[in-house]
Design an enzyme around this catalytic site. Structure first.
Site, PDB file in Angstrom:
ATOM      1  CG  ASP A 461      -0.473  15.268 -55.563  1.00  0.00           C
ATOM      2  OD1 ASP A 461      -0.178  16.276 -55.019  1.00  0.00           O
ATOM      3  OD2 ASP A 461       0.290  14.891 -56.639  1.00  0.00           O
ATOM      4  CD  GLU A 532       0.957  20.929 -55.631  1.00  0.00           C
ATOM      5  OE1 GLU A 532       0.943  20.560 -54.376  1.00  0.00           O
ATOM      6  OE2 GLU A 532       1.394  20.113 -56.521  1.00  0.00           O
TER       7      GLU A 532
END
Length: 879
Positions: A461, A532
């Site tokens: 992330d 994702e």
């Protein structure tokens, strides 16, 4: 529950009795500790000096396998039953996590044959998350050194070994905010032990004065067409003696037929107790090129090294496989990453892989999962911090499945000053950098050269800070990493001057969005590289649900649409319920009247969702802003789950699987929900020529609304818009669109059926969150509930090694969403199973045959048949 109070039926004898042969007995031999005796320090004293001596008796401890976490070991030895733990909320009720708040001990004894000139190395490959290691009453390493789930280390234990040896490992409780572990974020409940344990093999190696490190292979290959390839084989020689040693290093390269294709050798001199990297050049003539499965063959070469001192073998490596291929990437003008494989632009279509919740490794199960990925038409899996075991990469090398490993998000791995999403993990200290650096060094040594590798993500992330990024990149390059290094899975930032922008977007969705979402130009829609993303679907069918849900749990699915569900994400997650999904299901398909009704509608939702995502990305491969890659969130689950999968925990493929499979076909024709147009998709490297597309739209009554014929041509590795669909505005309530792609011989290359309304779901982009975009107006499919019944005749026959199932719609109306389910004589699902197609809709009087493949050793297998307006039935397969 205090599991030392659990009465075991019997205790086996220790897994490595003193009378057994030596674990290793010659130079170059390596062997894993074959199993462990396991116990909590609450039951034994923690004096590792005494515990690690050969005379200590641990025969009445738990006996577990060679690798696995504490929970994995306790399940394996029968203290817990995984099926029972996974049922309803039993994992929370039947396991006391406080039992794992203290250290545990792994112990084993084994024989060796020490002697003059013999050296012994202790190799750890992964202990999560930190441990003290003792051998024969001496400490080999403490928890500051043996730290990190990937912190594999090699220790010279020559001076500590005896004929009889005892090894003890004290593992400390894992805290995801403090330790470099394997976390599950919000994918599922945390395992009670937080993954603590010796989860990878611990090995003993024997060598002479000089030992080999991991073998590395790099080639100068760029793209096909070359007559030879220069390979450079590298290894770090470790002189284990306190004197200068000279000798020769030899390399033998063989092709996939076992034929020697090149040899190389070099003399060396190594100073006392030093390490020295040796490079051996070799030329491979007429190289065989490795391709991903959908583009070609997977020839693999092996290289084996031997090192000699004074004309005696000192060490030899295990054969190391590698493939001749080239992977590059670049960030295009849109700040999106695009990969190139063997000189060809490569669109990544894949899914996010998860380890088992207890980190139990089953290579046969993974091999099936990998075959499922290829069967769905995908080409890549992403491992976000779930780097697994060497066999994973070996399997992917052999079958042609690309792998994108990398570190995980949301815990200690990303505790940066600029990461506001991680609030409980302290920023890295000096020891943390050492642990992370060693983890990177170990993994590059283990992974380098695998043909299936596509990239390594040093962040998920968030990107690593400047110091960590430089450490990672330097380590990868020193280890001859030969595929791209990506800064992170998102575009939040990057380590300037060290790595370029990632070119990966992570803008969601993670929860349900309608099919037309993907054909827009915002957030996670089909442009750029989505690292994702997905509509959050993956509803197991009833046969699987009954294995892990109680009757009350199953009632909650359709009677309590907003309830927090234990088998979703963790309780503090945004994904602990099916509220968003159920709102759409009720509005679009109608309120469910039973569990069976709910599951049928859910499979239609799931099929729609995954098909649209993969079709959207494949269709926009050559758009003005290309769709360069998509990783569906997720491929599989760590335990039985109600969302985020393309096949369930029990390997049963359902709506999300077959939606993916249709949307990922190599040659395909797809409908753009947003613009009402048709795309011709060609993901091959060599299919070309004239093509035709038959477009037909019919109503619920089976009467034709519109037809169209499109003549076109196809070009390899491209997609293009080829026309519009007439008659959409003439649909009264629900219509069915069939697109059939054929070649010049009339062979059907792709057949695709959609259910449509005159309008589309209306998205409220301005109120989007990081995980979904709201819908202000849903399409209305409720008329499907009132369709007249269709009569479908089904027949089965043996076809080669498998079966073929022929479905004939004998009615004048469509037979909608026909589900085929393989069951045993008792009605239980048979898995794994490969269906050529499933969840199909047949037009009036249409016949379709689908292939079925499975391990048919079970007698009495049958196929259950059901659908929206198809009476449930069953046909036997016979023998």
């Amino acid at each position: 529950m205090e599991f030392w109070k659990v009465a075991l039926l019997s205790f086996a004898t220790s897994t490595a009795a003193y009378g057994t042969p030596a674990l290793v007995s010659s130079p170059g031999q390596s062997a894993a500790i074959p199993g462990w005796d396991l116990q909590s320090i609450a039951r034994v004293h923690s004096d590792l000096n005494a515990l690690s001596k050969a005379g200590y008796d641990s025969s009445k401890w738990y006996h577990v396998g060679s690798k696995g976490t504490l929970m994995g070991g306790l399940v394996g030895t029968g203290v817990y039953n995984a099926d029972d733990l996974f049922y309803s909320t039993n994992l929370e009720k039947k396991v006391d996590s406080s039992d794992f708040a203290i250290p545990w001990l792994y112990r084993q004894h084994f024989r060796l044959q020490p002697g003059h000139g013999k050296h012994f190395l202790l190799q750890t490959n992964g202990i999560t998350s930190k441990a003290d290691v003792w051998l024969n009453g001496h400490q080999v390493a403490n928890k500051s050194v043996q730290a990190g789930a990937y912190g594999g280390r090699t220790y010279d234990v020559t001076k500590l070994v005896n004929g009889q040896n005892a090894l003890a490992v004290k593992v400390y409780p894992t805290d995801y905010n403090l330790d470099f572990a394997l976390g599950f974020v919000d994918w599922n409940p945390y395992p009670p032990d937080n993954g603590t344990g010796v989860w990878r093999d611990v090995e003993i190696r024997q060598s002479g004065p000089v030992a080999l490190g991991p073998t590395r292979v790099v080639t100068d290959f760029k793209e096909p067409g070359v007559s030879s390839v220069q390979a450079t084989i590298k290894n770090e020689l470790w002189n284990l003696e306190d004197r200068t040693v000279s000798g020769i290093l030899n390399a033998v390269l063989k092709d996939d037929q076992g034929k020697t294709v090149a040899t190389a050798s070099q003399k060396y001199t190594s100073g006392p107790s030093s390490k020295k990297t040796i490079s051996l050049p070799a030329t491979i003539q007429n190289p065989k090129i490795w391709w991903p499965k959908q583009w070609g063959a997977q020839p693999l070469y092996t290289v084996q090294l031997t090192v000699h001192t004074a004309n005696a073998l000192s060490d030899q490596s295990a054969p190391r496989t590698f493939g001749i291929r080239s992977v590059t990437s670049q960030v295009n003008s849109h700040n999106d990453t695009i990969f190139t494989l063997n000189g060809r632009p490569f669109q990544v279509l894949g899914g996010g892989y998860s380890s088992d919740i207890f980190l139990r490794w089953d290579p046969a199960k993974f091999a099936t999962q990998a075959q499922y990925v290829l069967d769905m038409g995908m080409n890549t899996i992403r491992l976000e911090g779930k780097l697994e075991h060497p066999e994973l990469y070996d399997i992917c090398d052999r079958i042609g499945l690309m792998v994108m490993p990398g570190w995980e998000c949301c815990d200690k791995w990303e505790a940066w000053t600029y990461n506001d999403d991680v609030t409980d993990a302290p920023y890295w200290n000096e020891n943390d950098y050492q642990t992370a650096g060693q983890s990177m060094k170990y993994e590059v040594g283990a992974l380098q050269g695998h043909a299936s590798l596509l990239a390594y993500l040093v962040g998920s992330d968030y990107w690593p800070n400047q110091r960590a990024a430089k450490m990672y990149v330097d380590t990868l390059r020193e280890g001859d990493w030969d595929v791209p290094i990506i800064a992170s899975a998102a575009k939040r930032g990057y380590p300037e001057g060290i790595l370029p922008p990632s070119g990966f977007k992570m803008d969601g969705p993670y929860d349900w969005v309608p099919p037309n979402y993907w054909y827009n130009e915002q957030l996670g829609a089909a442009f750029g590289f989505g690292s994702e993303l997905g509509a959050g679907v993956g509803t197991p069918e009833k046969g699987s649900l009954q294995k892990f849900l109680s009757a009350a749990d199953m009632d909650d699915l359709w009677q309590s649409p907003n309830k927090q569900l234990y088998h979703m994400s963790r309780g503090d997650s945004s994904f602990n319920n099916r509220t968003i999904y159920n709102q759409a299901l009720d509005a679009r398909y109608g309120d469910p009247t039973s569990l069976d009704d709910y599951l049928l509608k859910a499979q239609m939702m799931d099929y729609e969702a995954t098909r649209a995502e993969y079709e959207g990305y494949a269709a926009n491969w050559n758009a003005e802003r290309p769709a360069t890659g998509a990783i569906y969130w997720m491929l599989n689950n760590a335990w039985p789950s109600l969302h985020w999968n393309q096949f369930d925990y029990y390997l049963h493929p359902a709506g999300s699987y077959f939606g993916t499979k249709v949307g990922s076909r190599i040659e395909h024709v797809a409908y753009d929900y947003q613009n009402g147009t048709v795309y011709l998709i060609n993901r091959s490297l060599d299919n070309s020529g004239a093509r035709s597309v038959e477009v037909e739209l019919v109503g619920l009554d089976g009467k034709s609304i519109a037809k169209k014929h499109i003549s076109t041509t196809t070009v390899p590795n491209t997609s293009k818009e080829i026309g519009s669909v007439p008659g959409i505005d003439k649909i009264k309530n629900v219509g069915f669109l069939r697109l059939v792609l054929k070649d010049t011989k009339g062979s059907t290359l792709s057949r695709n059926v959609y259910w449509l309304t005159p309008n589309i779901d209306k998205l409220n982009w301005d109120d989007s969150t990081w995980y979904y975009t709201p819908v202000t107006s849903f399409v209305d499919y409720t008329a499907l509930q009132h369709m007249a019944p269709a009569t479908v005749k089904a027949t089965a026959k043996r076809s080669g090694a498998g079966y073929s199932i022929t479905l004939e719609n004998q009615s004048n109306i469509p037979a909608v969403f026909i589900r085929l389910n393989l069951v045993d004589v008792k009605g239980g699902d048979i898995t794994p199973v490969m269906w050529e197609d499933n969840y199909v809709t047949l037009f009036p009087k249409e016949t379709m045959t689908v292939a079925l493949d499975f391990d048919d050793k079970q007698r009495g297998a049958a196929v259950e048949i059901s659908g929206v307006n198809v009476k449930s039935g069953k046909i036997g397969l016979g023998r």
